[in-house]
Design a protein around this motif. Structure first.
Motif, PDB file in Angstrom:
ATOM      1  N   THR A  16      10.021  -3.800  10.510  1.00  0.00           N
ATOM      2  CA  THR A  16      10.246  -5.223  10.752  1.00  0.00           C
ATOM      3  C   THR A  16       9.021  -6.047  10.379  1.00  0.00           C
ATOM      4  O   THR A  16       9.136  -7.096   9.727  1.00  0.00           O
ATOM      5  CB  THR A  16      10.598  -5.451  12.231  1.00  0.00           C
TER       6      THR A  16
ATOM      7  N   CYS B 221      15.382  -3.687   4.119  1.00  0.00           N
ATOM      8  CA  CYS B 221      15.317  -4.827   5.045  1.00  0.00           C
ATOM      9  C   CYS B 221      14.756  -6.076   4.369  1.00  0.00           C
ATOM     10  O   CYS B 221      15.020  -7.197   4.820  1.00  0.00           O
ATOM     11  CB  CYS B 221      14.451  -4.476   6.250  1.00  0.00           C
ATOM     12  N   LEU B 222      13.996  -5.881   3.305  1.00  0.00           N
ATOM     13  CA  LEU B 222      13.345  -6.997   2.631  1.00  0.00           C
ATOM     14  C   LEU B 222      14.350  -8.030   2.144  1.00  0.00           C
ATOM     15  O   LEU B 222      14.128  -9.239   2.263  1.00  0.00           O
ATOM     16  CB  LEU B 222      12.518  -6.461   1.462  1.00  0.00           C
TER      17      LEU B 222
ATOM     18  N   HIS C 142      12.994   1.893   4.636  1.00  0.00           N
ATOM     19  CA  HIS C 142      13.492   0.858   5.545  1.00  0.00           C
ATOM     20  C   HIS C 142      12.936  -0.516   5.175  1.00  0.00           C
ATOM     21  O   HIS C 142      13.658  -1.519   5.232  1.00  0.00           O
ATOM     22  CB  HIS C 142      13.120   1.213   6.989  1.00  0.00           C
ATOM     23  N   ILE C 143      11.668  -0.588   4.825  1.00  0.00           N
ATOM     24  CA  ILE C 143      11.099  -1.872   4.410  1.00  0.00           C
ATOM     25  C   ILE C 143      11.809  -2.387   3.171  1.00  0.00           C
ATOM     26  O   ILE C 143      12.090  -3.581   3.049  1.00  0.00           O
ATOM     27  CB  ILE C 143       9.584  -1.733   4.159  1.00  0.00           C
TER      28      ILE C 143
ATOM     29  N   GLY D 227       8.886 -10.438   3.013  1.00  0.00           N
ATOM     30  CA  GLY D 227      10.067 -11.261   2.763  1.00  0.00           C
ATOM     31  C   GLY D 227       9.795 -12.740   2.923  1.00  0.00           C
ATOM     32  O   GLY D 227      10.313 -13.564   2.155  1.00  0.00           O
TER      33      GLY D 227
ATOM     34  N   VAL E 127      15.577 -10.367   4.947  1.00  0.00           N
ATOM     35  CA  VAL E 127      14.565 -11.334   5.370  1.00  0.00           C
ATOM     36  C   VAL E 127      14.450 -12.460   4.349  1.00  0.00           C
ATOM     37  O   VAL E 127      14.384 -13.643   4.711  1.00  0.00           O
ATOM     38  CB  VAL E 127      13.208 -10.638   5.568  1.00  0.00           C
TER      39      VAL E 127
ATOM     40  N   SER F  91      17.070  -1.340  10.712  1.00  0.00           N
ATOM     41  CA  SER F  91      16.190  -0.182  10.635  1.00  0.00           C
ATOM     42  C   SER F  91      16.486   0.810  11.759  1.00  0.00           C
ATOM     43  O   SER F  91      16.570   2.021  11.524  1.00  0.00           O
ATOM     44  CB  SER F  91      14.721  -0.624  10.702  1.00  0.00           C
TER      45      SER F  91
ATOM     46  N   ALA G  82       8.623  -5.867   6.411  1.00  0.00           N
ATOM     47  CA  ALA G  82       9.663  -6.617   5.712  1.00  0.00           C
ATOM     48  C   ALA G  82       9.574  -8.110   5.995  1.00  0.00           C
ATOM     49  O   ALA G  82       9.823  -8.935   5.110  1.00  0.00           O
ATOM     50  CB  ALA G  82      11.038  -6.089   6.117  1.00  0.00           C
ATOM     51  N   THR G  83       9.194  -8.484   7.223  1.00  0.00           N
ATOM     52  CA  THR G  83       9.103  -9.906   7.569  1.00  0.00           C
ATOM     53  C   THR G  83       7.960 -10.583   6.818  1.00  0.00           C
ATOM     54  O   THR G  83       8.120 -11.695   6.292  1.00  0.00           O
ATOM     55  CB  THR G  83       8.920 -10.076   9.084  1.00  0.00           C
TER      56      THR G  83
ATOM     57  N   GLY H 228      15.474 -13.178  10.370  1.00  0.00           N
ATOM     58  CA  GLY H 228      15.246 -12.064   9.461  1.00  0.00           C
ATOM     59  C   GLY H 228      14.586 -10.887  10.147  1.00  0.00           C
ATOM     60  O   GLY H 228      14.924  -9.723   9.884  1.00  0.00           O
TER      61      GLY H 228
ATOM     62  N   SER I 295      16.225  -7.235  10.620  1.00  0.00           N
ATOM     63  CA  SER I 295      15.518  -6.065  10.087  1.00  0.00           C
ATOM     64  C   SER I 295      15.370  -4.982  11.147  1.00  0.00           C
ATOM     65  O   SER I 295      15.567  -3.796  10.870  1.00  0.00           O
ATOM     66  CB  SER I 295      14.137  -6.485   9.572  1.00  0.00           C
TER      67      SER I 295
END
Length: 265
Positions: free
Chosen positions: A78, A146-147, A142-143, A85, A150, A203, A81-82, A195, A199
């Protein structure tokens, strides 16, 4: 007939209530069976009420270890990706540069691509690069998926922001950093938070992509899948129910805080 007229007037409300009921009923069933005391290994038939599973949620070997690992990966994914993103969303929404259209298209590919294909592709990449499967390969995967979520959430928020507010701050002699921290970031915060929450949920819940890149590492979804083949313990329902209750409390709390702020203004 009066009943038909009443349904026509409240048709949207009726369909909304039915949809909400359709979404909530499975969660309520999981919550109900978290208080069950099954006779055998399978927690599929109601036997009698018991709180043993809630009192000893970590009594099953390996379950809490996999849960801790999933939470750890979800938090790190999270954050990564945050940050990436949000920066990408601001770049795509505010700036014109060569390759912007191609970047927009590539950002949305992980959302449209089947998870089986993505997981197998990442697994092949890690194998060719001779990277050992485990915590870091799961985190990278996962990143990556998830990107996109976000970027979508933050970009929509940034594009709806009024640029005149930032211009007004600059007219009042605010520095670029002050303008960003006091104007831009608070306005974009709902999109960033949406986002980040999305995420974390994606995840923590992922199984397909994780199974291709985990190696011998066992996350909570993988543990649930493995235990379901030989009898799912009641403690799994306890963890699922706890996550559901926490999510509902957070959403209701956010709604109450938002309602109070609107009432003050």
């Amino acid at each position: 007939m009066p009943v038909i007229r009443l349904l026509r007037r409240h048709l949207v409300v009726v369909f909304g209530a039915l949809t909400l009921l359709y979404l909530i009923v499975p969660n309520l069933v999981v919550l109900l069976f978290s208080f069950n005391k099954p006779k055998g290994r399978y927690n599929y038939t109601w036997t009698r009420f018991s709180t043993d599973a809630w009192q000893h949620p970590c009594s099953v070997a390996g379950m809490c270890d996999s849960l801790t690992l999933s939470l750890k990966i979800a938090v790190y994914a999270t954050i990564g990706a945050t940050v990436l993103g949000t920066l990408t969303a601001f770049a795509l929404a505010r700036y014109r540069f060569r390759g912007r259209a191609a970047t927009n298209m590539l950002i949305f590919l992980p959302m449209a691509m089947p998870e089986v294909v993505m997981g197998a592709s990442l697994g092949t990449l890690f194998l060719n690069m001779r990277i050992q499967f485990g915590f870091w390969t799961i985190l990278i995967a996962h990143i990556m998926f998830c990107l996109s979520f976000v970027v979508t959430a933050v970009k929509a928020r940034v594009m709806s922001m009024d640029p005149r507010l930032e211009q007004a701050a600059q007219d009042l002699y605010a520095t670029p950093l002050q303008t960003f921290l006091r104007i831009t970031l608070p306005l974009a915060a709902p999109g960033i938070m949406a986002g980040a929450l999305l995420s974390f949920a994606l995840s923590f819940d992922d199984y397909i992509i994780t199974s291709f890149n985990a190696g011998n590492t066992v996350t909570f979804p993988m543990y649930v899948w493995g235990s379901a083949q030989r009898g799912t313990p009641v403690q799994v329902n306890v963890i699922g129910s706890a996550m559901f209750v926490i999510a509902v409390v957070l959403v209701l709390g956010a709604q109450l805080v938002g309602g109070r702020r609107k009432a003050r203004t």
